[in-house]
Motif scaffolding. Structure first.
Motif, PDB file in Angstrom:
ATOM      1  N   VAL A 196       3.025  -3.603  -1.158  1.00 10.05           N
ATOM      2  CA  VAL A 196       4.410  -3.150  -1.003  1.00 10.05           C
ATOM      3  C   VAL A 196       4.630  -1.966  -1.940  1.00 10.05           C
ATOM      4  CG1 VAL A 196       6.852  -3.788  -1.109  1.00 10.05           C
ATOM      5  CG2 VAL A 196       5.140  -5.520  -0.510  1.00 10.05           C
ATOM      6  N   VAL A 197       5.243  -0.894  -1.416  1.00  9.37           N
ATOM      7  CA  VAL A 197       5.566   0.285  -2.229  1.00  9.37           C
ATOM      8  C   VAL A 197       7.031   0.636  -2.034  1.00  9.37           C
ATOM      9  CG1 VAL A 197       3.219   1.209  -2.180  1.00  9.37           C
ATOM     10  CG2 VAL A 197       4.854   1.883  -0.405  1.00  9.37           C
ATOM     11  N   ASP A 198       7.575   1.381  -2.998  1.00 10.57           N
ATOM     12  CA  ASP A 198       8.956   1.842  -2.861  1.00 10.57           C
ATOM     13  C   ASP A 198       9.082   2.925  -1.797  1.00 10.57           C
ATOM     14  OD1 ASP A 198      10.252   0.216  -4.771  1.00 10.57           O
ATOM     15  OD2 ASP A 198       9.506   1.478  -6.388  1.00 10.57           O
ATOM     16  N   LEU A 199       8.143   3.865  -1.801  1.00  8.51           N
ATOM     17  CA  LEU A 199       8.174   5.008  -0.890  1.00  8.51           C
ATOM     18  C   LEU A 199       6.755   5.361  -0.467  1.00  8.51           C
ATOM     19  CD1 LEU A 199      10.649   7.288  -2.878  1.00  8.51           C
ATOM     20  CD2 LEU A 199      11.165   6.139  -0.707  1.00  8.51           C
ATOM     21  N   LEU A 200       6.631   6.015   0.688  1.00  6.98           N
ATOM     22  CA  LEU A 200       5.308   6.433   1.143  1.00  6.98           C
ATOM     23  C   LEU A 200       4.780   7.621   0.352  1.00  6.98           C
ATOM     24  CD1 LEU A 200       5.496   5.958   5.011  1.00  6.98           C
ATOM     25  CD2 LEU A 200       4.438   4.488   3.272  1.00  6.98           C
ATOM     26  N   SER A 201       5.601   8.225  -0.498  1.00  8.87           N
ATOM     27  CA  SER A 201       5.102   9.267  -1.398  1.00  8.87           C
ATOM     28  C   SER A 201       4.130   8.687  -2.425  1.00  8.87           C
ATOM     29  CB  SER A 201       6.263   9.972  -2.105  1.00  8.87           C
ATOM     30  OG  SER A 201       7.134   9.034  -2.704  1.00  8.87           O
ATOM     31  N   HIS A 202       4.074   7.358  -2.546  1.00  8.58           N
ATOM     32  CA  HIS A 202       3.112   6.714  -3.444  1.00  8.58           C
ATOM     33  C   HIS A 202       1.787   6.416  -2.755  1.00  8.58           C
ATOM     34  CE1 HIS A 202       6.378   6.400  -6.205  1.00  8.58           C
ATOM     35  NE2 HIS A 202       6.979   5.393  -5.612  1.00  8.58           N
ATOM     36  N   VAL A 203       1.670   6.769  -1.484  1.00  4.35           N
ATOM     37  CA  VAL A 203       0.501   6.390  -0.684  1.00  4.35           C
ATOM     38  C   VAL A 203      -0.315   7.631  -0.338  1.00  4.35           C
ATOM     39  CG1 VAL A 203      -0.262   5.275   1.447  1.00  4.35           C
ATOM     40  CG2 VAL A 203       1.756   4.413   0.240  1.00  4.35           C
ATOM     41  N   ARG A 204      -1.634   7.519  -0.436  1.00  2.00           N
ATOM     42  CA  ARG A 204      -2.541   8.604  -0.078  1.00  2.00           C
ATOM     43  C   ARG A 204      -3.509   8.108   1.002  1.00  2.00           C
ATOM     44  NH1 ARG A 204       0.903  10.374  -2.512  1.00  2.00           N
ATOM     45  NH2 ARG A 204       0.929  11.524  -4.498  1.00  2.00           N
ATOM     46  N   ALA A 205      -3.903   9.015   1.876  1.00  2.00           N
ATOM     47  CA  ALA A 205      -4.862   8.675   2.925  1.00  2.00           C
ATOM     48  C   ALA A 205      -5.941   9.738   2.984  1.00  2.00           C
ATOM     49  CB  ALA A 205      -4.161   8.558   4.271  1.00  2.00           C
ATOM     50  N   SER A 206      -7.125   9.327   3.384  1.00  2.00           N
ATOM     51  CA  SER A 206      -8.229  10.249   3.625  1.00  2.00           C
ATOM     52  C   SER A 206      -9.044   9.684   4.782  1.00  2.00           C
ATOM     53  CB  SER A 206      -9.102  10.418   2.382  1.00  2.00           C
ATOM     54  OG  SER A 206      -9.642   9.167   1.976  1.00  2.00           O
ATOM     55  N   ALA A 207      -9.763  10.550   5.453  1.00  2.00           N
ATOM     56  CA  ALA A 207     -10.511  10.116   6.627  1.00  2.00           C
ATOM     57  C   ALA A 207     -11.910  10.688   6.614  1.00  2.00           C
ATOM     58  CB  ALA A 207      -9.782  10.535   7.898  1.00  2.00           C
ATOM     59  N   ASP A 208     -12.852   9.899   7.155  1.00  2.00           N
ATOM     60  CA  ASP A 208     -14.218  10.363   7.352  1.00  2.00           C
ATOM     61  C   ASP A 208     -14.753   9.689   8.605  1.00  2.00           C
ATOM     62  OD1 ASP A 208     -14.893   7.733   6.637  1.00  2.00           O
ATOM     63  OD2 ASP A 208     -15.272   8.271   4.547  1.00  2.00           O
ATOM     64  N   GLY A 209     -16.031   9.748   8.808  1.00  2.00           N
ATOM     65  CA  GLY A 209     -16.613   9.167  10.004  1.00  2.00           C
ATOM     66  C   GLY A 209     -16.434   7.665  10.094  1.00  2.00           C
ATOM     67  N   ALA A 210     -16.214   7.009   8.955  1.00  2.00           N
ATOM     68  CA  ALA A 210     -16.058   5.551   8.955  1.00  2.00           C
ATOM     69  C   ALA A 210     -14.647   5.106   9.321  1.00  2.00           C
ATOM     70  CB  ALA A 210     -16.442   4.980   7.598  1.00  2.00           C
ATOM     71  N   GLY A 211     -13.679   6.011   9.158  1.00  2.00           N
ATOM     72  CA  GLY A 211     -12.303   5.645   9.452  1.00  2.00           C
ATOM     73  C   GLY A 211     -11.338   6.231   8.446  1.00  2.00           C
ATOM     74  N   VAL A 212     -10.168   5.604   8.338  1.00  2.00           N
ATOM     75  CA  VAL A 212      -9.104   6.076   7.460  1.00  2.00           C
ATOM     76  C   VAL A 212      -9.010   5.144   6.248  1.00  2.00           C
ATOM     77  CG1 VAL A 212      -6.642   6.600   7.265  1.00  2.00           C
ATOM     78  CG2 VAL A 212      -7.830   6.974   9.449  1.00  2.00           C
ATOM     79  N   ARG A 213      -9.083   5.714   5.078  1.00  2.00           N
ATOM     80  CA  ARG A 213      -8.904   4.933   3.850  1.00  2.00           C
ATOM     81  C   ARG A 213      -7.520   5.232   3.279  1.00  2.00           C
ATOM     82  NH1 ARG A 213     -13.272   2.252   1.949  1.00  2.00           N
ATOM     83  NH2 ARG A 213     -15.295   2.822   2.862  1.00  2.00           N
ATOM     84  N   VAL A 214      -6.851   4.190   2.840  1.00  2.00           N
ATOM     85  CA  VAL A 214      -5.495   4.315   2.310  1.00  2.00           C
ATOM     86  C   VAL A 214      -5.469   3.728   0.917  1.00  2.00           C
ATOM     87  CG1 VAL A 214      -3.082   3.669   2.627  1.00  2.00           C
ATOM     88  CG2 VAL A 214      -4.498   4.194   4.622  1.00  2.00           C
ATOM     89  N   ARG A 215      -4.903   4.479  -0.022  1.00  2.00           N
ATOM     90  CA  ARG A 215      -4.806   3.973  -1.389  1.00  2.00           C
ATOM     91  C   ARG A 215      -3.393   4.206  -1.910  1.00  2.00           C
ATOM     92  NH1 ARG A 215      -6.867   9.155  -2.042  1.00  2.00           N
ATOM     93  NH2 ARG A 215      -5.939  10.353  -3.755  1.00  2.00           N
ATOM     94  N   ILE A 216      -3.030   3.428  -2.899  1.00  2.00           N
ATOM     95  CA  ILE A 216      -1.707   3.518  -3.507  1.00  2.00           C
ATOM     96  C   ILE A 216      -1.859   4.138  -4.895  1.00  2.00           C
ATOM     97  CG2 ILE A 216       0.301   2.222  -4.304  1.00  2.00           C
ATOM     98  CD1 ILE A 216      -0.414   0.134  -2.135  1.00  2.00           C
ATOM     99  N   ASP A 217      -1.242   5.297  -5.077  1.00  2.00           N
ATOM    100  CA  ASP A 217      -1.326   6.000  -6.359  1.00  2.00           C
ATOM    101  C   ASP A 217      -0.112   5.719  -7.246  1.00  2.00           C
ATOM    102  OD1 ASP A 217      -3.726   7.084  -5.768  1.00  2.00           O
ATOM    103  OD2 ASP A 217      -2.985   9.078  -5.250  1.00  2.00           O
ATOM    104  N   GLY A 218       0.993   5.328  -6.642  1.00  2.00           N
ATOM    105  CA  GLY A 218       2.200   5.076  -7.403  1.00  2.00           C
ATOM    106  C   GLY A 218       2.355   3.597  -7.691  1.00  2.00           C
ATOM    107  N   PRO A 219       3.537   3.218  -8.198  1.00  2.00           N
ATOM    108  CA  PRO A 219       3.769   1.810  -8.540  1.00  2.00           C
ATOM    109  C   PRO A 219       3.835   0.922  -7.320  1.00  2.00           C
ATOM    110  CG  PRO A 219       5.799   3.076  -8.728  1.00  2.00           C
ATOM    111  CD  PRO A 219       4.695   4.067  -8.486  1.00  2.00           C
ATOM    112  N   ARG A 220       3.206  -0.225  -7.428  1.00  2.00           N
ATOM    113  CA  ARG A 220       3.360  -1.271  -6.414  1.00  2.00           C
ATOM    114  C   ARG A 220       4.571  -2.098  -6.772  1.00  2.00           C
ATOM    115  NH1 ARG A 220      -2.149  -2.315  -4.115  1.00  2.00           N
ATOM    116  NH2 ARG A 220      -3.509  -0.803  -5.128  1.00  2.00           N
ATOM    117  N   VAL A 221       5.089  -2.818  -5.785  1.00  2.00           N
ATOM    118  CA  VAL A 221       6.290  -3.618  -6.007  1.00  2.00           C
ATOM    119  C   VAL A 221       5.901  -5.085  -6.023  1.00  2.00           C
ATOM    120  CG1 VAL A 221       8.566  -4.181  -5.158  1.00  2.00           C
ATOM    121  CG2 VAL A 221       7.678  -1.892  -4.850  1.00  2.00           C
TER     122      VAL A 221
END
Length: 221
Positions: A196-221
């Protein structure tokens, strides 16, 4: 709570409250509709669980006999009023990081309303758009997310769903998807999700041949 550390085949986004802020427009339209139909503010609040399809809310409030005409009226009001509908913080950057064929919008809106709000907010065109018109049962039923994954050609179990509402999160879990909740419309109280995050501005995504990786850089709730 944390997201599974693995690539996802696709990301399925809810729209209102997740990608776009339509809160003021929704309040204006439903207030007008309720006044026209003699519905009290208390009854409207009790029935209007966020994330539920408008047609189902209307049926609960006016009954089956009047539901079709009343649902057409709320659609008319909402399609006409998109003033102030904008993308939420972090959305442009997040969508730009996910390849075009790897994300979908899965919304409880009708197709005309989804199109009106997407265009008003300037959202990019999704590879797949699933609306209430495409399913027989709305959220919290999992049908919409299963359909979104199928149209992208992937397994729901390999998808991440990004949602703001308990009904949508319940639908995603029932479909077998991983879940990321954003607290735009439910700033307090429990949201059952992998993260859970406050805003999607805390979320980062990257993609390669394996798929989409999503990480949370900001505070979790």
């Amino acid at each position: 709570m944390s997201l599974p550390d693995r690539p996802f085949a696709a990301v399925l986004f809810d729209m209102d409250g997740t990608l776009v802020d339509s809160t003021a427009a929704i309040a204006r339209c439903w207030t007008t509709w309720a006044t026209e139909h003699g519905i009290t503010a208390e009854a409207l609040v009790a029935a209007h669980g966020h994330g539920r399809p408008a047609a189902e809310i209307v049926r609960d409030l006016v009954g089956a006999r009047l539901a079709e005409q009343a649902a057409a009226r709320i659609t008319e009001l909402e399609v006409a009023d998109v003033d102030g509908v904008v993308q939420l913080p972090g959305v442009p950057q997040l969508l730009a990081a996910v390849p075009a064929g790897r994300w979908a919008v899965v919304t409880s809106c009708s197709r005309p309303l989804a199109d009106a709000r997407r265009h008003a907010a300037g959202l990019p065109e999704p590879a797949v758009l699933v609306t209430y018109d495409d399913v027989t049962r709305g959220k919290p039923d999992p049908e919409c997310f299963v359909l979104g994954a199928r149209r992208l050609g992937v397994d729901p179990a390999d998808c991440l769903v990004v949602e703001d509402a308990p009904a949508g999160l319940a639908a995603a879990r029932a479909a077998g998807c991983a879940t990321l909740a954003v607290r735009t419309t439910h700033p307090t109280g429990p949201l059952e999700a992998d993260a859970v995050v406050d805003l999607l501005s805390h979320v980062r995504a990257s993609a390669d041949g394996a798929g989409v990786r999503v990480r949370i850089d900001g505070p979790r709730v």
